[in-house]
Structure formats: C-alpha cells, structure tokens
Write an enzyme that holds these catalytic residues in place. Structure first.
Site, PDB file in Angstrom:
ATOM      1  CG  ASN A   1       4.390  -1.807   5.288  1.00 43.72           C
ATOM      2  OD1 ASN A   1       5.451  -2.106   5.555  1.00 43.72           O
ATOM      3  ND2 ASN A   1       3.506  -2.537   5.206  1.00 43.72           N
TER       4      ASN A   1
ATOM      5  CB  CYS B   1      -0.929  -0.056   1.190  1.00 39.66           C
ATOM      6  SG  CYS B   1      -0.273  -0.077   2.700  1.00 39.66           S
TER       7      CYS B   1
ATOM      8  CG  ASP C   1      -5.411   6.037   2.327  1.00 47.88           C
ATOM      9  OD1 ASP C   1      -5.548   5.574   3.581  1.00 47.88           O
ATOM     10  OD2 ASP C   1      -4.725   6.808   2.036  1.00 47.88           O
TER      11      ASP C   1
ATOM     12  CB  CYS D   1      -3.759   1.608   6.967  1.00 43.31           C
ATOM     13  SG  CYS D   1      -3.648   3.118   7.995  1.00 43.31           S
ATOM     14  NE  ARG D   2      -4.489   1.541   1.677  1.00 41.92           N
ATOM     15  CZ  ARG D   2      -4.398   2.173   0.657  1.00 41.92           C
ATOM     16  NH1 ARG D   2      -5.215   2.390  -0.230  1.00 41.92           N
ATOM     17  NH2 ARG D   2      -3.341   3.111   0.671  1.00 41.92           N
ATOM     18  CB  SER D   3       0.020  -3.644   2.683  1.00 41.05           C
ATOM     19  OG  SER D   3       1.200  -2.468   3.362  1.00 41.05           O
TER      20      SER D   3
HETATM   21  P1  4NP Z   1      -1.906   2.983   4.138  1.00 39.02           P
HETATM   22  O1  4NP Z   1      -2.648   4.217   4.545  1.00 39.02           O
HETATM   23  O2  4NP Z   1      -1.233   3.284   2.716  1.00 39.02           O
HETATM   24  O3  4NP Z   1      -3.016   1.966   4.145  1.00 39.02           O
HETATM   25  O4  4NP Z   1      -0.830   2.481   5.108  1.00 39.02           O
HETATM   26  C1  4NP Z   1      -1.817   5.331   4.693  1.00 39.02           C
HETATM   27  C2  4NP Z   1      -1.069   5.717   5.881  1.00 39.02           C
HETATM   28  C3  4NP Z   1      -0.536   6.775   5.733  1.00 39.02           C
HETATM   29  C4  4NP Z   1      -0.594   7.844   5.064  1.00 39.02           C
HETATM   30  C5  4NP Z   1      -1.570   7.546   3.821  1.00 39.02           C
HETATM   31  C6  4NP Z   1      -1.999   6.433   3.652  1.00 39.02           C
HETATM   32  N1  4NP Z   1      -0.032   9.162   4.963  1.00 39.02           N
HETATM   33  O5  4NP Z   1      -0.360   9.969   4.284  1.00 39.02           O
HETATM   34  O6  4NP Z   1       0.779   9.335   5.810  1.00 39.02           O
END
Ligand code: 4NP
Length: 152
Positions: free
Chosen positions: A11, A8, A122, A13-15
């Site tokens: 790294n 993602c 996201d 939240c989703r992955s």
């Molecule tokens: P992820 O979510 O890609 O699912 O881990 C996010 C985590 C942090 C951010 C964006 C998406 N950020 O902008 O910091």
C-alpha cells in the site's frame, strides 16, 4: 454511494496510484475510493516518493494517503475490491468468509479487454520507468472501472 478498494502488497506503490487515479475520475460524493495492502510492513507510511512523483506529473496529489493493512471488515465496507496482482488476489481470497465476499474481489487488469499483461507489476525494486508503466496500466484499468460500474 459506490465503494471501491484498491489492494496491493505494501500500500505504498501501486494501490495508492490506483486510488489517486480513480479518485481523479469520479465524483467523491458518489464514489468512495480507498486503498490497502495485504502486508503490514508499511502501515502509517505515506506513498513511495516515486509513486508521488509519477502521480504529480499527471496533476494527481497522493501525498495525504497513509498505508493501512487490508482487514476482513473491508468486505463489509466495500462493493468492489481490486487486487493488483495474483498474489494479492490470493491473499484477499484467503480471508473471504463466504461467496458474497468472494464475489467482490477481482484482479485489476481482468477488467481490460485485451490486456498485454495480467498483473500490475510490483515496481518497488525497479527504476522510475516501472512506476510510469504502473500508472499507464492503472489509467487504462480505471477508465474501464468508471465505464463498467457506471460511475459517471
Ligand atoms: P506495493 O509495492 O505493493 O505496490 O506497495 C511494494 C512495496 C513494498 C514492498 C513490496 C512491494 N516491500 O517488500 O516492502
């Protein structure tokens, strides 16, 4: 050994959820599962507390995971690379060196036969229900990963 990488943006939240859920469905002696982010913002951090809480409701412990950034060497190490959304997919594709690298990369929800959505949204800026939705999408998608890749 089959090696699967979930990717993602951050790294956190989703992955990490994708990694934890798939790990819960396969034999670790036969399938290696890891996750990474295309961005560098959160390197070294543990998963978002909302991802930890969501996984925990389904008896999956992801607290030991630490965020790392996707690197070009991941194309050598992994057989299958699943991107959570189209932006992550494009970021990975931009790093491919050849057709063999490219063939390893897929959009996670493309594995679903009748996806209601094409991307794992996201959840970072949303509420807790966004994480539950992500969990449900990844639970469905990883069932098909196990089935299609004959991991069980
Ligand atoms: P992820 O979510 O890609 O699912 O881990 C996010 C985590 C942090 C951010 C964006 C998406 N950020 O902008 O910091």
């Amino acid at each position: 050994m089959t090696r699967v990488l979930m990717v993602c943006l951050g790294n956190i939240c989703r992955s990490p959820l994708a990694e934890g859920i798939l790990k819960s469905k396969v034999d670790s002696k036969e399938v290696e599962v890891d996750s990474a982010g295309t961005a560098s913002y959160h390197i070294g951090k543990g998963p978002d507390p909302r991802s930890i809480a969501t996984a925990s409701r389904y008896n999956i412990d992801i607290t030991d995971q630490r965020a790392r950034q996707f690197t070009v060497e991941d194309f050598d190490k992994f057989d299958y690379i699943f991107a959570m959304d189209k932006s992550n997919y494009q970021n990975i594709i931009a790093l491919t060196r050849d057709a063999s690298d490219k063939a390893k990369v897929a959009l996670m929800l493309d594995i679903l036969e009748h996806p209601q959505v094409k991307e794992v949204p996201d959840p970072y800026y949303g509420g807790d229900q966004g994480f539950e939705h992500v969990f449900q999408l990844l639970d469905q998608a990883t069932d098909l990963v196990v089935k299609r890749l004959n991991l069980k």
